[in-house]
Design a protein around this motif. Structure first.
Motif, PDB file in Angstrom:
ATOM      1  N   LEU A  49       0.824  -1.217   0.000  1.00 55.75           N
ATOM      2  CA  LEU A  49       0.000   0.000   0.000  1.00 55.75           C
ATOM      3  C   LEU A  49       0.855   1.263   0.000  1.00 55.75           C
ATOM      4  O   LEU A  49       1.802   1.384   0.778  1.00 55.75           O
ATOM      5  N   GLN A  50       0.503   2.196  -0.862  1.00 53.97           N
ATOM      6  CA  GLN A  50       1.217   3.464  -0.966  1.00 53.97           C
ATOM      7  C   GLN A  50       0.386   4.564  -0.309  1.00 53.97           C
ATOM      8  O   GLN A  50      -0.847   4.454  -0.219  1.00 53.97           O
ATOM      9  N   PRO A  51       1.042   5.644   0.139  1.00 50.46           N
ATOM     10  CA  PRO A  51       0.299   6.721   0.800  1.00 50.46           C
ATOM     11  C   PRO A  51      -0.890   7.242  -0.024  1.00 50.46           C
ATOM     12  O   PRO A  51      -1.918   7.601   0.540  1.00 50.46           O
ATOM     13  N   GLU A  52      -0.771   7.221  -1.368  1.00 49.46           N
ATOM     14  CA  GLU A  52      -1.903   7.724  -2.170  1.00 49.46           C
ATOM     15  C   GLU A  52      -3.107   6.776  -2.128  1.00 49.46           C
ATOM     16  O   GLU A  52      -4.208   7.133  -2.549  1.00 49.46           O
ATOM     17  N   GLN A  53      -2.912   5.559  -1.590  1.00 50.84           N
ATOM     18  CA  GLN A  53      -4.037   4.621  -1.443  1.00 50.84           C
ATOM     19  C   GLN A  53      -4.659   4.719  -0.050  1.00 50.84           C
ATOM     20  O   GLN A  53      -5.612   4.006   0.259  1.00 50.84           O
ATOM     21  N   SER A  54      -4.119   5.604   0.780  1.00 48.56           N
ATOM     22  CA  SER A  54      -4.656   5.756   2.136  1.00 48.56           C
ATOM     23  C   SER A  54      -6.123   6.164   2.063  1.00 48.56           C
ATOM     24  O   SER A  54      -6.523   6.929   1.179  1.00 48.56           O
TER      25      SER A  54
END
Ligand SMILES: NC(=O)c1ccc[n+]([C@@H]2O[C@H](COP(=O)([O-])OP(=O)(O)OC[C@H]3O[C@@H](n4cnc5c(N)ncnc54)[C@H](OP(=O)(O)O)[C@@H]3O)[C@@H](O)[C@H]2O)c1
Length: 252
Positions: A234-239
């Motif tokens: 998971l990447q921060p933009e998927q938070s």
């Protein structure tokens, strides 16, 4: 994921998916310290055996419905320099007091509805409030909570299970809102809802006995492996998202 977490915290760690997550964080992920939280760690021989064998495991008594219990747990957890990963698996579908997923409106009971919201939705908020200062100390913090696909409003085709569905839907909204707030303060944070698939635990046992052999039923260990794989990717933009065990996004 940028680096493996050095300090992790898992709730619901005495059984099921939570216990399997603790095992894999200590083995495959080589985490320096894992706070393993559940209501009564002293009564869990499984957790006790692991603690005896591995000093990186710190058992903590924590009831997600009690601010007093969380404050007492923070006396121990607060000694950590930071938290890199929090996975809240505490959840309730049925209990020994007769709470069962409702098949129809006539089975809905206000006390059980409130209890489901207290454990499944408010519990995550109480944890977030208590743990936020430690998460902020991490360079890439992750805060995940186990939701359930049946908490998806769009995916609800079968009906029933009022308390569980509604409390997980509420959890999803709380996590999404939290993710937005946290992204403004800490751009590298990941805060998300995860669905583990159907997993053979005490929570699912009454409802999986008549499953067809073609329907997937994961062991807790398999589920933990899937979830940690999703978390790692998971990447921060998927938070703020809602993700299944295979990494696919679930509609709200
Ligand atoms: N199993 C599945 O098929 C499935 C499917 C979708 C979603 N989920 C979700 O996955 C999560 C883990 O469930 P599981 O399948 O591993 O079942 P489980 O073994 O019954 O685990 C649930 C955990 O929740 C903890 N818990 C309940 N009330 C609590 C409270 N007030 N404070 C702190 N902890 C509390 C229990 O801990 P103690 O009783 O030891 O304190 C227990 O360890 C749950 O959120 C569940 O909704 C499971």
């Amino acid at each position: 994921m940028t680096g493996k977490p050095k300090v992790a915290l898992v709730t619901g760690a005495c059984s099921g998916i939570g216990l399997a997550l603790v095992d894999q964080l200590l083995s495959d992920w080589e985490t320096d310290r894992v706070y393993a939280c559940c209501r009564n760690p002293d009564s869990s021989p499984e957790l006790y055996d692991r603690m005896e064998a591995d000093s990186r495991l710190v058992p903590v008594s924590l009831d997600v419905t009690s601010e007093r219990s969380i404050a007492a747990a923070m006396e121990i957890i607060g000694r950590a320099p930071r938290l890199d990963l929090v996975i809240n698996t505490a959840g309730l579908l049925h209990n020994e007091n007769g709470m069962r997923p409702e098949k129809r409106l006539s089975e809905v009971n206000a006390d059980d509805l409130l209890l489901a919201f207290d454990v499944n939705a408010l519990g995550t908020m109480r944890l977030a409030m208590a743990l936020e200062p430690l998460l902020k100390e991490s360079p890439a913090p992750r805060f995940l909570s186990l939701s359930a696909r049946v908490g998806s409003i769009e995916d609800n085709r079968a009906g029933g299970w009022y308390a569980y569905r509604a409390s997980k839907a509420a959890l999803n909204m709380l996590l999404k809102t939290l993710a937005i707030e946290w992204s403004r303060l800490r751009p590298r944070i990941v805060c998300a809802a995860l669905h583990p698939g159907t997993v053979a635990t005490s929570l699912s046992a009454p409802f999986t006995r008549n499953r067809k052999s073609t329907q997937q039923l994961f062991t807790p260990s398999e589920a933990a492996g899937h979830l940690l794989g999703v978390i790692a990717g998971l990447q921060p933009e998927q938070s703020g998202g809602f993700f299944a065990w295979d990494g696919t996004e679930i509609p709200w």
